[in-house]
Design an enzyme around this catalytic site. Sequence first.
Site, PDB file in Angstrom:
ATOM      1  N   ASN A  66       0.678  -0.954   0.122  1.00  0.00           N
ATOM      2  CA  ASN A  66      -0.289  -0.444  -0.073  1.00  0.00           C
ATOM      3  C   ASN A  66       0.958   1.649  -0.042  1.00  0.00           C
ATOM      4  O   ASN A  66       1.876   1.257  -0.362  1.00  0.00           O
ATOM      5  CB  ASN A  66      -0.941  -0.125   1.098  1.00  0.00           C
ATOM      6  CG  ASN A  66      -2.554   0.499   0.496  1.00  0.00           C
ATOM      7  OD1 ASN A  66      -2.474   1.455   0.015  1.00  0.00           O
ATOM      8  ND2 ASN A  66      -3.345  -0.598   0.755  1.00  0.00           N
ATOM      9  N   ARG A  67       0.697   2.017   1.224  1.00  0.00           N
ATOM     10  CA  ARG A  67       0.980   3.569   0.153  1.00  0.00           C
ATOM     11  C   ARG A  67       1.749   4.349   1.596  1.00  0.00           C
ATOM     12  O   ARG A  67       1.334   3.948   2.586  1.00  0.00           O
ATOM     13  CB  ARG A  67       0.226   4.722  -0.389  1.00  0.00           C
ATOM     14  CG  ARG A  67      -0.645   4.389  -1.587  1.00  0.00           C
ATOM     15  CD  ARG A  67      -1.505   5.416  -1.835  1.00  0.00           C
ATOM     16  NE  ARG A  67      -2.290   5.064  -2.911  1.00  0.00           N
ATOM     17  CZ  ARG A  67      -3.349   3.622  -3.603  1.00  0.00           C
ATOM     18  NH1 ARG A  67      -3.851   2.675  -2.769  1.00  0.00           N
ATOM     19  NH2 ARG A  67      -3.260   3.618  -4.065  1.00  0.00           N
ATOM     20  N   HIS A 125       2.778  -0.093  -2.511  1.00  0.00           N
ATOM     21  CA  HIS A 125       3.577  -1.376  -2.721  1.00  0.00           C
ATOM     22  C   HIS A 125       5.699  -1.260  -3.249  1.00  0.00           C
ATOM     23  O   HIS A 125       5.668  -2.358  -3.319  1.00  0.00           O
ATOM     24  CB  HIS A 125       3.282  -2.250  -4.088  1.00  0.00           C
ATOM     25  CG  HIS A 125       1.697  -2.311  -3.769  1.00  0.00           C
ATOM     26  ND1 HIS A 125       1.041  -1.893  -3.015  1.00  0.00           N
ATOM     27  CD2 HIS A 125       0.302  -2.224  -4.695  1.00  0.00           C
ATOM     28  CE1 HIS A 125      -0.415  -1.999  -2.605  1.00  0.00           C
ATOM     29  NE2 HIS A 125      -0.716  -2.377  -4.153  1.00  0.00           N
ATOM     30  N   HIS A 179      -1.406  -9.422  -4.076  1.00  0.00           N
ATOM     31  CA  HIS A 179      -2.145  -8.451  -4.938  1.00  0.00           C
ATOM     32  C   HIS A 179      -2.300  -9.294  -6.178  1.00  0.00           C
ATOM     33  O   HIS A 179      -3.001  -8.851  -6.393  1.00  0.00           O
ATOM     34  CB  HIS A 179      -1.037  -7.423  -5.339  1.00  0.00           C
ATOM     35  CG  HIS A 179      -2.035  -6.495  -5.869  1.00  0.00           C
ATOM     36  ND1 HIS A 179      -2.757  -6.643  -6.792  1.00  0.00           N
ATOM     37  CD2 HIS A 179      -2.343  -5.203  -5.032  1.00  0.00           C
ATOM     38  CE1 HIS A 179      -3.910  -4.939  -6.571  1.00  0.00           C
ATOM     39  NE2 HIS A 179      -3.089  -4.583  -6.074  1.00  0.00           N
ATOM     40  N   ALA A 180      -3.629 -10.633  -5.638  1.00  0.00           N
ATOM     41  CA  ALA A 180      -4.536 -11.118  -7.057  1.00  0.00           C
ATOM     42  C   ALA A 180      -5.819 -10.256  -6.676  1.00  0.00           C
ATOM     43  O   ALA A 180      -6.387  -9.975  -5.900  1.00  0.00           O
ATOM     44  CB  ALA A 180      -4.628 -12.592  -6.190  1.00  0.00           C
ATOM     45  N   TYR A 181      -5.871 -10.708  -8.515  1.00  0.00           N
ATOM     46  CA  TYR A 181      -7.293 -10.484  -8.331  1.00  0.00           C
ATOM     47  C   TYR A 181      -8.420 -11.535  -8.640  1.00  0.00           C
ATOM     48  O   TYR A 181      -7.831 -12.248  -9.057  1.00  0.00           O
ATOM     49  CB  TYR A 181      -7.583  -9.224 -10.004  1.00  0.00           C
ATOM     50  CG  TYR A 181      -6.455  -8.108  -9.765  1.00  0.00           C
ATOM     51  CD1 TYR A 181      -7.744  -6.885  -9.498  1.00  0.00           C
ATOM     52  CD2 TYR A 181      -5.569  -7.561  -9.981  1.00  0.00           C
ATOM     53  CE1 TYR A 181      -7.350  -5.403  -9.421  1.00  0.00           C
ATOM     54  CE2 TYR A 181      -5.093  -6.556  -9.549  1.00  0.00           C
ATOM     55  CZ  TYR A 181      -5.975  -5.689  -9.797  1.00  0.00           C
ATOM     56  OH  TYR A 181      -5.151  -4.122  -9.783  1.00  0.00           O
ATOM     57  N   ASP A 208     -11.405   1.787  -3.426  1.00  0.00           N
ATOM     58  CA  ASP A 208      -9.612   1.827  -3.283  1.00  0.00           C
ATOM     59  C   ASP A 208      -9.754   1.863  -1.393  1.00  0.00           C
ATOM     60  O   ASP A 208      -8.690   3.169  -1.617  1.00  0.00           O
ATOM     61  CB  ASP A 208      -8.707   2.075  -3.796  1.00  0.00           C
ATOM     62  CG  ASP A 208      -7.710   1.654  -4.355  1.00  0.00           C
ATOM     63  OD1 ASP A 208      -7.523   0.832  -4.096  1.00  0.00           O
ATOM     64  OD2 ASP A 208      -6.468   1.801  -5.514  1.00  0.00           O
ATOM     65  N   GLN A 264      -7.597  -3.888   2.561  1.00  0.00           N
ATOM     66  CA  GLN A 264      -7.241  -3.690   0.723  1.00  0.00           C
ATOM     67  C   GLN A 264      -8.887  -3.783   0.121  1.00  0.00           C
ATOM     68  O   GLN A 264      -8.602  -5.028  -0.456  1.00  0.00           O
ATOM     69  CB  GLN A 264      -6.390  -2.887   1.060  1.00  0.00           C
ATOM     70  CG  GLN A 264      -6.580  -1.553  -0.006  1.00  0.00           C
ATOM     71  CD  GLN A 264      -6.561  -0.632   0.350  1.00  0.00           C
ATOM     72  OE1 GLN A 264      -6.253   0.245   1.955  1.00  0.00           O
ATOM     73  NE2 GLN A 264      -6.594   1.023  -0.726  1.00  0.00           N
ATOM     74  N   GLU A 297      -6.653  -7.484  -0.131  1.00  0.00           N
ATOM     75  CA  GLU A 297      -5.209  -7.461   0.574  1.00  0.00           C
ATOM     76  C   GLU A 297      -4.892  -6.671   1.409  1.00  0.00           C
ATOM     77  O   GLU A 297      -5.127  -6.422   2.587  1.00  0.00           O
ATOM     78  CB  GLU A 297      -4.461  -6.386  -0.548  1.00  0.00           C
ATOM     79  CG  GLU A 297      -4.644  -6.405  -2.038  1.00  0.00           C
ATOM     80  CD  GLU A 297      -4.270  -4.603  -2.200  1.00  0.00           C
ATOM     81  OE1 GLU A 297      -3.021  -4.485  -2.778  1.00  0.00           O
ATOM     82  OE2 GLU A 297      -5.426  -4.081  -2.893  1.00  0.00           O
TER      83      GLU A 297
END
Length: 346
Positions: free
Chosen positions: A70-71, A96, A170-172, A243, A281, A309
Amino acid sequence: MDDGGTGERWRFGFPGRARAEVHTRGARLRSLILPDRWGHTADVVLAPRDPAACEGSARYFGATVGRYANRIARGGLVVDGVTHRLATQETGHTLHGGPDGFDQRLWRCEPFHSAHRTGVRLFLHSPDGDQGFPGALNVRLTYTLDRDDNLTMSYQAVADAPTIVNLTNHAYWNLEGEGRGNVLAHHLQVAAPLYTPIDAELIPDGSHRPVSDTPFDLRRHRRLSDALTHTEAQLALAGGGFDHNWVLDEARRDSPRKAAVLYAPASGRRMEVRTTEPGIQVYTGQGLTGDITGKAGRPYHAYAGVALETQHFPDSPNRPDYPTVVLRPDELYRSTTIHSFTTVAA
């Protein structure tokens, strides 16, 4: 594979049960094949058709992200009174782990197998000063599949100096199958009474806001299309979707507890996520533009998948009121997330 720096490909599973594929570049989950309620199988993890496409808009698909997921606002953090400047992306923030995060590294891998469990262990050394982070870090990630179709991701890390760590995958996910439309008909539940609102640059504003009477109230299963059609400033800031980080707890737990449930009514596939992490997330993929072609040969457009996440909160190093992300040399970083898959009858 090991051509052009793409690393190795490992496949594991049990006959007639879930089957996974992991790539060593980025320690990424590239595939998970599951049956639906009728026994028909599909791959439920999004990934680019070209296995070597691990950069640009495809770089985070299925990847292990770190050293800090993340940020981190403006690429700055303070550890024990010492200020560290991190590598940043074009936004001016660190996302990330930075421009050359763990998702871009080749991890060392070894398989394991027993009567009831199978999988791979991956190892990475991150040197002192890597992307600006203090201290050298050694990481071990274990992907495990068991005969009950539980996919477990277990992380461990040790450091030789005080540093910060926050690792996630970070899988979709698309439980109808990758490339088979969008996830707007999926139902999502998140077991959290609070979330962290963001500003225009997707950085948390520091508050924890109740989810009650907002699109973020997912304490009961809610169809994603219903949640995302609300007129809500927070959804607009994120580009028309989620998000955001949900607050599961105020601290990491020793044993995983329920964080989220994703369900696809058409296929009957259901995924329950349990984690030791204090937050999750949710990113609904509204930024996907069709420029990535998936494994089935179809482009991924907006909402083609949803990322869940498990993590510490965004910008935690600059938020002393958030759960700590500091790892000291006498400590062992541990994090476990379990994805449990079942099917629901029509």
